[in-house]
Design a protein around this motif. Sequence first.
Motif, PDB file in Angstrom:
ATOM      1  N   VAL A 183      -3.183  -0.546   6.538  1.00 19.37           N
ATOM      2  CA  VAL A 183      -4.372  -0.540   7.529  1.00 19.37           C
ATOM      3  C   VAL A 183      -4.292   0.936   7.844  1.00 19.37           C
ATOM      4  N   ILE A 184      -3.156   1.637   7.896  1.00 17.78           N
ATOM      5  CA  ILE A 184      -3.096   2.838   8.216  1.00 17.78           C
ATOM      6  C   ILE A 184      -3.706   3.647   6.925  1.00 17.78           C
ATOM      7  N   TYR A 185      -3.350   3.357   5.984  1.00 22.00           N
ATOM      8  CA  TYR A 185      -3.820   4.010   4.601  1.00 22.00           C
ATOM      9  C   TYR A 185      -5.081   3.874   4.543  1.00 22.00           C
ATOM     10  N   LEU A 186      -5.941   3.027   4.599  1.00 20.46           N
ATOM     11  CA  LEU A 186      -7.181   2.753   4.514  1.00 20.46           C
ATOM     12  C   LEU A 186      -8.231   3.489   5.699  1.00 20.46           C
ATOM     13  N   ALA A 187      -7.606   3.500   6.823  1.00 17.39           N
ATOM     14  CA  ALA A 187      -8.151   4.051   7.949  1.00 17.39           C
ATOM     15  C   ALA A 187      -8.122   5.577   7.699  1.00 17.39           C
ATOM     16  N   ILE A 188      -7.372   5.946   6.881  1.00 20.21           N
ATOM     17  CA  ILE A 188      -7.136   7.484   6.684  1.00 20.21           C
ATOM     18  C   ILE A 188      -7.929   7.848   5.472  1.00 20.21           C
ATOM     19  N   ALA A 189      -7.719   7.068   4.363  1.00 20.64           N
ATOM     20  CA  ALA A 189      -8.602   7.444   3.167  1.00 20.64           C
ATOM     21  C   ALA A 189     -10.089   6.928   3.143  1.00 20.64           C
ATOM     22  N   PHE A 190     -10.540   5.863   4.034  1.00 22.21           N
ATOM     23  CA  PHE A 190     -11.805   5.465   4.307  1.00 22.21           C
ATOM     24  C   PHE A 190     -12.437   5.709   5.659  1.00 22.21           C
ATOM     25  N   GLU A 191     -12.179   4.534   6.175  1.00 19.03           N
ATOM     26  CA  GLU A 191     -12.316   4.356   7.659  1.00 19.03           C
ATOM     27  C   GLU A 191     -12.054   3.180   8.285  1.00 19.03           C
ATOM     28  N   TRP A 192     -11.854   3.114   9.622  1.00 19.86           N
ATOM     29  CA  TRP A 192     -11.326   1.949  10.332  1.00 19.86           C
ATOM     30  C   TRP A 192     -11.931   0.793   9.987  1.00 19.86           C
ATOM     31  N   ARG A 193     -13.281   0.554   9.917  1.00 26.71           N
ATOM     32  CA  ARG A 193     -14.145  -0.589   9.427  1.00 26.71           C
ATOM     33  C   ARG A 193     -13.686  -1.146   8.117  1.00 26.71           C
ATOM     34  N   MET A 194     -13.314  -0.120   7.296  1.00 26.10           N
ATOM     35  CA  MET A 194     -12.977  -0.756   6.017  1.00 26.10           C
ATOM     36  C   MET A 194     -11.519  -1.332   5.812  1.00 26.10           C
ATOM     37  N   ALA A 195     -10.661  -0.559   6.825  1.00 26.92           N
ATOM     38  CA  ALA A 195      -9.152  -1.187   7.025  1.00 26.92           C
ATOM     39  C   ALA A 195      -9.091  -2.676   7.688  1.00 26.92           C
ATOM     40  N   VAL A 196     -10.207  -2.701   8.716  1.00 29.90           N
ATOM     41  CA  VAL A 196     -10.159  -4.068   9.378  1.00 29.90           C
ATOM     42  C   VAL A 196     -10.831  -5.090   8.353  1.00 29.90           C
ATOM     43  N   ALA A 197     -11.561  -4.816   7.690  1.00 26.79           N
ATOM     44  CA  ALA A 197     -12.287  -5.738   6.443  1.00 26.79           C
ATOM     45  C   ALA A 197     -11.203  -6.138   5.495  1.00 26.79           C
ATOM     46  N   ALA A 198     -10.432  -5.094   5.165  1.00 17.76           N
ATOM     47  CA  ALA A 198      -9.401  -5.543   4.084  1.00 17.76           C
ATOM     48  C   ALA A 198      -8.213  -6.182   4.574  1.00 17.76           C
ATOM     49  N   LEU A 199      -7.837  -5.934   5.939  1.00 18.03           N
ATOM     50  CA  LEU A 199      -6.954  -6.935   6.436  1.00 18.03           C
ATOM     51  C   LEU A 199      -7.300  -8.074   6.748  1.00 18.03           C
ATOM     52  N   ILE A 200      -8.419  -8.285   7.214  1.00 17.15           N
ATOM     53  CA  ILE A 200      -9.082  -9.946   7.093  1.00 17.15           C
ATOM     54  C   ILE A 200      -9.067 -10.588   5.870  1.00 17.15           C
ATOM     55  N   ALA A 201      -9.388  -9.920   4.711  1.00 17.98           N
ATOM     56  CA  ALA A 201      -9.520 -10.166   3.320  1.00 17.98           C
ATOM     57  C   ALA A 201      -7.881 -10.681   2.818  1.00 17.98           C
ATOM     58  N   LEU A 202      -6.952  -9.825   3.429  1.00 14.89           N
ATOM     59  CA  LEU A 202      -5.532 -10.148   2.865  1.00 14.89           C
ATOM     60  C   LEU A 202      -5.072 -11.425   3.713  1.00 14.89           C
ATOM     61  N   ILE A 203      -5.391 -11.344   4.941  1.00 12.91           N
ATOM     62  CA  ILE A 203      -4.839 -12.694   5.709  1.00 12.91           C
ATOM     63  C   ILE A 203      -5.609 -14.007   5.170  1.00 12.91           C
ATOM     64  N   HIS A 204      -6.953 -13.612   4.798  1.00 13.03           N
ATOM     65  CA  HIS A 204      -7.727 -14.830   4.049  1.00 13.03           C
ATOM     66  C   HIS A 204      -6.954 -15.472   2.660  1.00 13.03           C
ATOM     67  N   ASP A 205      -6.390 -14.340   1.937  1.00 14.51           N
ATOM     68  CA  ASP A 205      -5.714 -14.741   0.560  1.00 14.51           C
ATOM     69  C   ASP A 205      -4.415 -15.494   0.953  1.00 14.51           C
ATOM     70  N   ILE A 206      -3.842 -14.709   2.000  1.00  8.99           N
ATOM     71  CA  ILE A 206      -2.330 -15.550   2.255  1.00  8.99           C
ATOM     72  C   ILE A 206      -2.459 -16.970   2.832  1.00  8.99           C
ATOM     73  N   THR A 207      -3.535 -17.073   3.585  1.00 13.88           N
ATOM     74  CA  THR A 207      -3.895 -18.428   4.257  1.00 13.88           C
ATOM     75  C   THR A 207      -3.968 -19.547   3.178  1.00 13.88           C
ATOM     76  N   ILE A 208      -4.793 -19.079   2.044  1.00 13.36           N
ATOM     77  CA  ILE A 208      -5.328 -20.005   0.950  1.00 13.36           C
ATOM     78  C   ILE A 208      -3.965 -20.370   0.409  1.00 13.36           C
ATOM     79  N   THR A 209      -3.366 -19.428  -0.211  1.00 11.52           N
ATOM     80  CA  THR A 209      -2.071 -19.364  -1.034  1.00 11.52           C
ATOM     81  C   THR A 209      -1.136 -20.354  -0.360  1.00 11.52           C
ATOM     82  N   VAL A 210      -0.721 -20.131   0.897  1.00  9.09           N
ATOM     83  CA  VAL A 210       0.123 -20.952   1.764  1.00  9.09           C
ATOM     84  C   VAL A 210      -0.423 -22.467   1.808  1.00  9.09           C
ATOM     85  N   GLY A 211      -1.670 -22.464   1.853  1.00 12.59           N
ATOM     86  CA  GLY A 211      -2.225 -23.843   1.958  1.00 12.59           C
ATOM     87  C   GLY A 211      -2.131 -24.923   0.915  1.00 12.59           C
ATOM     88  N   VAL A 212      -2.340 -23.943  -0.234  1.00 13.57           N
ATOM     89  CA  VAL A 212      -2.183 -24.828  -1.620  1.00 13.57           C
ATOM     90  C   VAL A 212      -0.619 -24.974  -1.789  1.00 13.57           C
TER      91      VAL A 212
END
Length: 377
Positions: A152-181
């Motif tokens: 989140v810190i890196y993406l907020a600095i390199a891009f912007e906070w909205r991209m950091a939030v979207a990337a974090l949600i996508a990562l949580i999405h990936d973890i949830t699917i993998t754990v569910g499988v």
Amino acid sequence: MSKLGNLGARLYRGDVGYDFVGKRKIWYGISILITITAFVAVMVRGLHMGIEFEGGAVFNTPKTSVSAATAEEIAEEASGHQAIAQRLGNDTLRIQISGVDTDKSDHIKSKLAKELDVKADDINADLVGPSWGDQIANKAWQGLAIFMILVVIYLAIAFEWRMAVAALIALIHDITITVGVYALVGFEVTPGTVIGLLTILGYSLYDTVVVFDSLKEQSKDLTKQTRFTYSEVANRSINSTLVRSINTTVVALLPVAGLLFIGGGFLGAGMLNDISLSLFVGLAAGAYSSIFIATPLVADLKETDPQMKALKKRVLAKRRAAAAKGESEEAPARDADATEDGEDGDDTAPAVVGPRSGPRAQPVRNRGRGRPSGKRR
């Protein structure tokens, strides 16, 4: 391959494309459904944690003709707990039992020696205490949390906070699917699984950053033109990197599929399953989230910005005016830009990606205005 390269070039130029951002509600619905299924699987079936997390014993036997299935039955009868037996390459067995203390370990060892017709001293027993397993679990969660914070810190600095939030949600999405499988198939969760999760999160982040970098480049000075909204530019960014994402995902999935289906399934090397399943599911989920979740989320968040709201109103108003005049909505004349809101149009802005009704309209070039034609009389 040449056709695929041709398609990639046409996607990059905006000659063809799919409206990913426009259909984002469909992708959100699919992801919510998959996420709910994963949560239900974890709540109902639970995760089969390895002895590294729960504590237990591992018994390595000498060479024996007894099958792994028979050894599992013997170990479960002696311990009263579920056992996992794997046959190693030299005809030895590795038997893993969770929730076993030292006293019970000696009893199981004697029982195994009798049933397998080997000496008890030849069976090597390794014990893992539950407190050590708790430490391993805590370290795994700490590593995951630190990874997320740094992302989140890196993406907020390199891009912007909205991209950091979207990337974090996508990562949580990936973890949830993998754990569910993992919960659905009942594979054992080991430190190898944690390593696989961190690996696929890094890969998913890489795929997402590629699209974000393209979006950042194409959205420079976006408010200085009135031809395209932020969502349309975001859609072009997805399409321009689509072939690259597909190629890298397929190339990464092939060796992992070999580990999972051939090594773990066909050859019976069950120790490969814990890391290969997390990699396989995570790589596929990461590619999906970078295209269908992360970038559409950025578009939604970005268009709540007052400047982008105003831009969208100007773009839509201009297109309605152009449609009323019977002009092209996709590339209206430059003079229309200049007369509306006192702004100059940007003929170099990216093309809209989506369904097309005809060939791309080219910008009007006023070469030779006010000059003699050069024709001789």
